[in-house]
Design an enzyme around this catalytic site. Sequence first.
Site, PDB file in Angstrom:
ATOM      1  N   CYS A 144       0.827  -1.213   0.000  1.00 48.42           N
ATOM      2  CA  CYS A 144       0.000   0.000   0.000  1.00 48.42           C
ATOM      3  C   CYS A 144       0.860   1.261   0.000  1.00 48.42           C
ATOM      4  O   CYS A 144       1.997   1.257   0.456  1.00 48.42           O
ATOM      5  CB  CYS A 144      -0.924   0.109   1.200  1.00 48.42           C
ATOM      6  SG  CYS A 144      -1.943  -1.328   1.463  1.00 48.42           S
ATOM      7  N   ARG A 153       3.059   0.466  -5.437  1.00 50.03           N
ATOM      8  CA  ARG A 153       3.031  -0.217  -4.144  1.00 50.03           C
ATOM      9  C   ARG A 153       1.761  -1.053  -3.971  1.00 50.03           C
ATOM     10  O   ARG A 153       1.638  -1.817  -3.018  1.00 50.03           O
ATOM     11  CB  ARG A 153       3.120   0.796  -3.008  1.00 50.03           C
ATOM     12  CG  ARG A 153       4.377   1.629  -3.029  1.00 50.03           C
ATOM     13  CD  ARG A 153       4.345   2.635  -1.913  1.00 50.03           C
ATOM     14  NE  ARG A 153       4.416   1.982  -0.625  1.00 50.03           N
ATOM     15  CZ  ARG A 153       5.539   1.643  -0.016  1.00 50.03           C
ATOM     16  NH1 ARG A 153       6.693   1.942  -0.579  1.00 50.03           N
ATOM     17  NH2 ARG A 153       5.531   1.056   1.142  1.00 50.03           N
ATOM     18  N   TRP A 171      -2.955  -2.574  -1.583  1.00 49.99           N
ATOM     19  CA  TRP A 171      -2.620  -3.952  -1.944  1.00 49.99           C
ATOM     20  C   TRP A 171      -3.159  -4.783  -0.786  1.00 49.99           C
ATOM     21  O   TRP A 171      -2.627  -4.732   0.312  1.00 49.99           O
ATOM     22  CB  TRP A 171      -1.110  -4.088  -2.083  1.00 49.99           C
ATOM     23  CG  TRP A 171      -0.649  -5.401  -2.625  1.00 49.99           C
ATOM     24  CD1 TRP A 171      -0.512  -5.750  -3.941  1.00 49.99           C
ATOM     25  CD2 TRP A 171      -0.219  -6.541  -1.873  1.00 49.99           C
ATOM     26  NE1 TRP A 171      -0.038  -7.034  -4.036  1.00 49.99           N
ATOM     27  CE2 TRP A 171       0.153  -7.541  -2.798  1.00 49.99           C
ATOM     28  CE3 TRP A 171      -0.109  -6.821  -0.518  1.00 49.99           C
ATOM     29  CZ2 TRP A 171       0.613  -8.791  -2.405  1.00 49.99           C
ATOM     30  CZ3 TRP A 171       0.342  -8.070  -0.114  1.00 49.99           C
ATOM     31  CH2 TRP A 171       0.712  -9.040  -1.063  1.00 49.99           C
ATOM     32  N   ASN A 184      -0.688   1.861   6.109  1.00 46.50           N
ATOM     33  CA  ASN A 184       0.088   0.840   5.400  1.00 46.50           C
ATOM     34  C   ASN A 184       0.743  -0.031   6.454  1.00 46.50           C
ATOM     35  O   ASN A 184       1.402   0.487   7.352  1.00 46.50           O
ATOM     36  CB  ASN A 184       1.145   1.515   4.521  1.00 46.50           C
ATOM     37  CG  ASN A 184       2.150   0.512   3.973  1.00 46.50           C
ATOM     38  OD1 ASN A 184       1.809  -0.635   3.713  1.00 46.50           O
ATOM     39  ND2 ASN A 184       3.382   0.953   3.794  1.00 46.50           N
ATOM     40  N   GLY A 185       0.527  -1.347   6.356  1.00 42.46           N
ATOM     41  CA  GLY A 185       1.114  -2.256   7.346  1.00 42.46           C
ATOM     42  C   GLY A 185       0.063  -3.260   7.774  1.00 42.46           C
ATOM     43  O   GLY A 185      -1.013  -3.352   7.188  1.00 42.46           O
ATOM     44  N   GLU A 194       6.973 -13.290 -13.802  1.00 39.76           N
ATOM     45  CA  GLU A 194       6.234 -12.287 -13.028  1.00 39.76           C
ATOM     46  C   GLU A 194       5.437 -11.320 -13.900  1.00 39.76           C
ATOM     47  O   GLU A 194       4.417 -10.805 -13.457  1.00 39.76           O
ATOM     48  CB  GLU A 194       7.132 -11.535 -12.034  1.00 39.76           C
ATOM     49  CG  GLU A 194       8.024 -10.480 -12.607  1.00 39.76           C
ATOM     50  CD  GLU A 194       8.776  -9.694 -11.534  1.00 39.76           C
ATOM     51  OE1 GLU A 194       8.214  -9.380 -10.485  1.00 39.76           O
ATOM     52  OE2 GLU A 194       9.960  -9.387 -11.778  1.00 39.76           O
ATOM     53  N   LYS A 206       5.546  -3.359  -5.818  1.00 42.64           N
ATOM     54  CA  LYS A 206       6.978  -3.062  -5.902  1.00 42.64           C
ATOM     55  C   LYS A 206       7.689  -3.307  -4.570  1.00 42.64           C
ATOM     56  O   LYS A 206       8.746  -3.909  -4.520  1.00 42.64           O
ATOM     57  CB  LYS A 206       7.149  -1.596  -6.338  1.00 42.64           C
ATOM     58  CG  LYS A 206       8.579  -1.176  -6.548  1.00 42.64           C
ATOM     59  CD  LYS A 206       9.110  -1.727  -7.840  1.00 42.64           C
ATOM     60  CE  LYS A 206      10.550  -1.372  -8.087  1.00 42.64           C
ATOM     61  NZ  LYS A 206      11.149  -2.310  -9.052  1.00 42.64           N
TER      62      LYS A 206
HETATM   63  O1  M6R Z   1      13.187  -3.930  -2.920  1.00 43.83           O
HETATM   64  P1  M6R Z   1      13.845  -5.266  -2.907  1.00 43.83           P
HETATM   65  O2  M6R Z   1      15.031  -5.373  -3.757  1.00 43.83           O
HETATM   66  O3  M6R Z   1      14.125  -5.759  -1.497  1.00 43.83           O
HETATM   67  O4  M6R Z   1      12.738  -6.254  -3.496  1.00 43.83           O
HETATM   68  C1  M6R Z   1      12.916  -7.631  -3.508  1.00 43.83           C
HETATM   69  C2  M6R Z   1      11.875  -8.316  -4.370  1.00 43.83           C
HETATM   70  O5  M6R Z   1      10.590  -8.083  -3.874  1.00 43.83           O
HETATM   71  C3  M6R Z   1      11.934  -7.832  -5.819  1.00 43.83           C
HETATM   72  O6  M6R Z   1      13.200  -7.991  -6.365  1.00 43.83           O
HETATM   73  C4  M6R Z   1      10.919  -8.615  -6.675  1.00 43.83           C
HETATM   74  O7  M6R Z   1      11.299  -9.938  -6.767  1.00 43.83           O
HETATM   75  C5  M6R Z   1      10.794  -7.967  -8.049  1.00 43.83           C
HETATM   76  N1  M6R Z   1       9.404  -7.854  -8.408  1.00 43.83           N
HETATM   77  C6  M6R Z   1      11.488  -8.733  -9.109  1.00 43.83           C
HETATM   78  O8  M6R Z   1      11.346  -8.156 -10.365  1.00 43.83           O
END
Ligand code: M6R
Length: 598
Positions: free
Chosen positions: A2, A28, A74, A100-101, A480, A593
């Site tokens: 979120c 998000r 989300w 958010n949380g 994905e 994200k």
């Molecule tokens: O922000 P972060 O690098 O910690 O995120 C980790 C994963 O959530 C992120 O890489 C996710 O797998 C992506 N959607 C991959 O494209």
Amino acid sequence: MCGIVGIVKRHGKVVRDLINALKKLEYRGYDSAGIAILSDGEIYVTKGVGTIDKVIDPTKDIKDGSVGIGHTRWATHGEVSEENAHPHVSCNREVAVVHNGTLDGFNAIRNQLMNRGHVFSSETDTEVIAHLIEEKLNEIRDPVKAFSRAVYELKGSYAIASIIKGHNLILLARNKSPLVIGIGNGENYCASDVAALLHKTNRFIFLKDGEIALITPDSVDVWSLNDGIMEKVNRRVEIVDWSPQLLDKGNYEYFMLKEIYEQPYILKKLAKSVYYYKRFSDQLLKYSERGGISIVAAGTSYHAGLIGKFLLSKLAGARSEVIIASEFPEWSSHIGKDDVILAISQSGETADVLEAVRIAKSKEAKVLAITNVPGSTLTRLSDENVFIQAGPEVGVAATKTFLAQVAVLHILSSLISQERTLQIKEELLDISDSLESSMRYIDSASRKISSLLMDKEHVFFLGRGINYPTALEGALKLKEISYIHAEGYPAGEYKHGPLALIEENVPSIVLIPIDDKIRKKIIYNIMEICSRGAFAITIQPKDIDVPSDFSLPLDVKSELTSPMLYVVPLQLIAYYTATSLGRNPDKPRNLAKSVTVE
Ligand code: M6R
């Protein structure tokens, strides 16, 4: 996940600004959205299922005012529905909140509130916050005190923004979920991250866990909340040097494509700032000489971490392990005060990574962090941090940040090994030039490859050595955003099981090593799959003969740096497969994200 946002102004209205900021936070979460505005002394809420554009139309009759909060959701607690969309209001509509949380034990609070006569209109954990604040306001009319009393009763993770009828202010609280305050002139803002507010300001205050804040058009006050007692704290205003243009798609159809195309320029920038990483690499070396290095990351960052382990071993002779962040609690019994955690996270907000870091800190291990987002929680929790300097990444699929993470891991390993410091600079510049000049060619070849994958159910990605993690990354990208099942495998491991899945026309994308010895082995692997009817697509060094049904030759100069080249067609293959299938690569279903839940 979120995204939350809030704006309070001395003069003027907030709806359009709220919408603009919310759109920047859509990455998000985007299953529902809403805003609450204080107008003519009343709180008005507009919310619903779908994206911001669908839910809030500023040309329609929406009440506007000088203070408002907004949310893009989300779903975690409660299905995706209008009732569960934020903001949530108290029974008497005196209070509105966005959150958010996830709140721990919210059902118990909800039952107590219902026993005291509160009527709930959603299934969310968030709604209890609005009712709690309403109760506290009945005890004490001071909004800050009432808010802090309500927050004191909450457990779990939260970034909260609340408005209260009759007051031109926003109240904020933060615990384990990101929340920043933006400083304007005659107006102030809050949001889940800086990207939402860059079009308004580059001056920010980063709240810490356990803090609450009050923002009015002309003031920002922050308190820490210790055992329910408020203590005023002074927070420094920090400048963030990201330009708002980076959040504009320009002529690109999607952010993902724009971000893929930015990669040569990011490499150039990193090549020019090799020495920025010196202090960090010294620290990494110092701590690793005492104990072990545990790399901790999730998703794409985990794949970069695997490449990091390879480079630390090969270039710096350093021993390390890589632990998937969500598994860290169960796999970290051996970690103690002599060890160093190298946490890698684009967002710096991934809950699994933050939890791993908290566990490591409780064992007195040192925490060094590599991240992309200034002011993110990871930068605050770590003992040292460096930025990958990729600029904001909006597309849910990580692309330019993977390349930047790998480049930074190259720089760190080279600085530790000392001999390669100048060489890495040259190598990064060389890859940058090579990518820049061949981007159009890679783009059109990737588009052709995507046309071979569109109607397939499964796609395999194979690599060896340093390109085994690149193969994992290629598979993650494809699945994905295109929703086609994809698996990445070390090519030699394939015959230990997955080979059973190979039948007529199953595509395997194979990353061909430059090194003769490894290449010979992978050629055997290609023959094994092709003799079972597979369709082999190779991404390979040019001027090398490899059996394949379709090849994409690239100007690869070294095995070690090849992931930075090979990953680009893999990103574009995923992109074109997804878009040809009519999927939105910037907003894949069920994903967000920043994954701020464990
Ligand atoms: O922000 P972060 O690098 O910690 O995120 C980790 C994963 O959530 C992120 O890489 C996710 O797998 C992506 N959607 C991959 O494209």
